[in-house]
Every structure is written in C-alpha cells, then in structure tokens.
Scaffold this motif. Structure first.
Motif, PDB file in Angstrom:
ATOM      1  N   ARG A 252       0.818  -1.217   0.000  1.00 47.16           N
ATOM      2  CA  ARG A 252       0.000   0.000   0.000  1.00 47.16           C
ATOM      3  C   ARG A 252       0.852   1.269   0.000  1.00 47.16           C
ATOM      4  O   ARG A 252       0.565   2.228  -0.719  1.00 47.16           O
ATOM      5  CB  ARG A 252      -0.917  -0.013   1.230  1.00 47.16           C
ATOM      6  N   HIS A 253       1.929   1.270   0.797  1.00 48.84           N
ATOM      7  CA  HIS A 253       2.742   2.474   0.917  1.00 48.84           C
ATOM      8  C   HIS A 253       3.586   2.748  -0.331  1.00 48.84           C
ATOM      9  O   HIS A 253       4.203   3.807  -0.445  1.00 48.84           O
ATOM     10  CB  HIS A 253       3.681   2.356   2.126  1.00 48.84           C
TER      11      HIS A 253
ATOM     12  N   ARG B  37       5.201   5.037  -6.456  1.00 52.84           N
ATOM     13  CA  ARG B  37       6.587   5.293  -6.059  1.00 52.84           C
ATOM     14  C   ARG B  37       7.512   4.533  -7.001  1.00 52.84           C
ATOM     15  O   ARG B  37       7.397   3.317  -7.125  1.00 52.84           O
ATOM     16  CB  ARG B  37       6.804   4.836  -4.612  1.00 52.84           C
TER      17      ARG B  37
END
Length: 240
Positions: free
Chosen positions: A126-127, A131
């Motif tokens: 999720r994080h 990215r």
C-alpha cells in the motif's frame, strides 16, 4: 515449431488480444501524447509499473491502436522461473529483461517497453503506490546508450488503484517463487473483478541518452532525469 503448438500459440495470442481490448474498455483507458510514438524504427519506452502489472495488456492495446505495432515487453527475470509463465510470456510479446535481449530487439526495430522498477513495483504494498523503485536501475540507460536510441518516458495513472490492499494483506498473499519479492495479493477489487478505475497513460518527448562510454555518474544522472520526467507525466495523466 510443431503445427499444433503454433496453432495453440496463435489461439492464446488472439485470446489475450481480446482480453486486452476488454480491459481497456472496462477501464476507459486513454493514451495521451501518442504523437511521441514513431510508427516504425526502434523505440525504447520507459515508465512506471502498476500493482501486479495488471495494466500492461490495456497499455499495449493502446500502443498497438496508436501505432499499428505490437510492443515487446522486457519482463522481470523472476517470471521466467515460473513454469507456465515462462512458456506463455514469449507468445504474448514478453522476453526476459536482459541487456542482450533488449539490444537485439532494438536492433530489429522493435517498440520495446521497459519497467525499471520490475518486481519491486509490480508486487508493491500500500505504501508503495506511484513510487518509482529505480534506485539500482541502470540497465535501460546502458541499453539506450549502447544502442544510441532515445528513451521515450511514459507514466500510467490509475494503475495502482485497481485493487484493494485489505487489512492483513501480508497474510493474504500467494508466494509465486521462493523469492520474497514475488508475492501476489489474493484479494481483488469489485468482487472477482478489479476496481473500474480509469487508466490514463501519458507519453513524453524522447530524451537523448548519454554516449556509450559515459561515466557511471552520468548514467545515474540520466536515469534520474528519466524518472523526473515520469513523475511529471504522472501529474499530467492525473489531470488529463
């Protein structure tokens, strides 16, 4: 190639084409900046990967519709340790992502798609949404430098929003290989389907690579320039 195997290969490819078209339709997929895609000659497209790599068929479908060309994808090497996947991927235009394969494809004039983040972006948590995991990625830079081929950056928005990350996601994963990186969540989105979010892909202007004898510092600088371009394209795709 055996006639029956060739027939099976064609059938699998046709089935995958239909699936890619349906995925693009389901997600109302759009391609922005297609004017940066040449209709012939070698092309090296470099950008971000979505969760599971699920967005790839829809993206390849849009590329084919825009250029009339079937893209060739440089696939994460770990996938070729999975028996069925390593057989079917080449049928669908995927090759093991080695420098030798990339150079050979470009020399043949292919439209090549590269995801420098590889499994780190595909099997993110999720994080890790949107990215870039390119910290150790210099392969595509060296390929572009050696081939003398500009890098065409692209970004996919919506690609990290197609699935849920439920509580306890670490326990709800299927390990595909012994490598801890290759863990696929078992929970999807809307029942048995991914969430019907819109997928938008933005393509940017080509970036000239450094010369083949460039220092590692210069290679890293070019990688960071491509990454910065992808991040800007993500913003563009978000507001397109």
């Amino acid at each position: 190639m055996d006639a029956s195997l060739a027939s099976l290969r064609r059938a699998v490819f046709r089935f995958a084409e239909r699936g890619a078209a349906l995925s693009a339709l389901y997600h109302r997929a759009r391609l922005v900046g297609s004017e940066h895609l040449p209709h012939d000659g070698p092309v090296l497209l470099v950008g971000n990967h979505g969760v599971w790599g699920y967005e790839t068929p829809a993206f390849f479908h849009l590329l084919h519709r825009a250029t009339g060309r079937y893209p060739l994808g440089l696939a994460e090497r770990g996938f070729f340790r999975i028996p069925l996947v390593r057989t079917v991927l080449p049928w669908l235009g995927g090759v093991e992502g080695t420098r030798e394969n990339a150079l050979a494809a470009l020399e043949s004039g292919e439209l090549v798609v590269c995801y420098p983040g590889g499994a780190w972006e595909t099997f993110k948590r999720r994080h890790g949404r949107y990215r870039l995991r390119w910290e150790r990625a210099l392969g595509f830079v060296k390929v572009a430098a050696q081939a003398g081929i500009p890098v065409v950056p692209f970004a996919g928005f919506g690609v990290d929003d197609t699935f849920f990350w439920p509580p306890g996601e670490e326990r709800l994963c299927l390990r595909l290989t012994a490598d801890e990186r290759y863990r696929m969540p078992l929970v999807m989105g809307l029942g048995p389907l991914p969430l019907p979010v819109q997928l938008t892909f933005a393509v940017g202007a080509p970036l000239e690579p450094p010369p083949p004898d460039a220092s590692e510092h210069r290679l890293c600088h070019f990688r960071d320039c491509v990454a910065a371009s992808v991040r800007r394209l993500l913003v563009r795709a978000c507001h397109a």
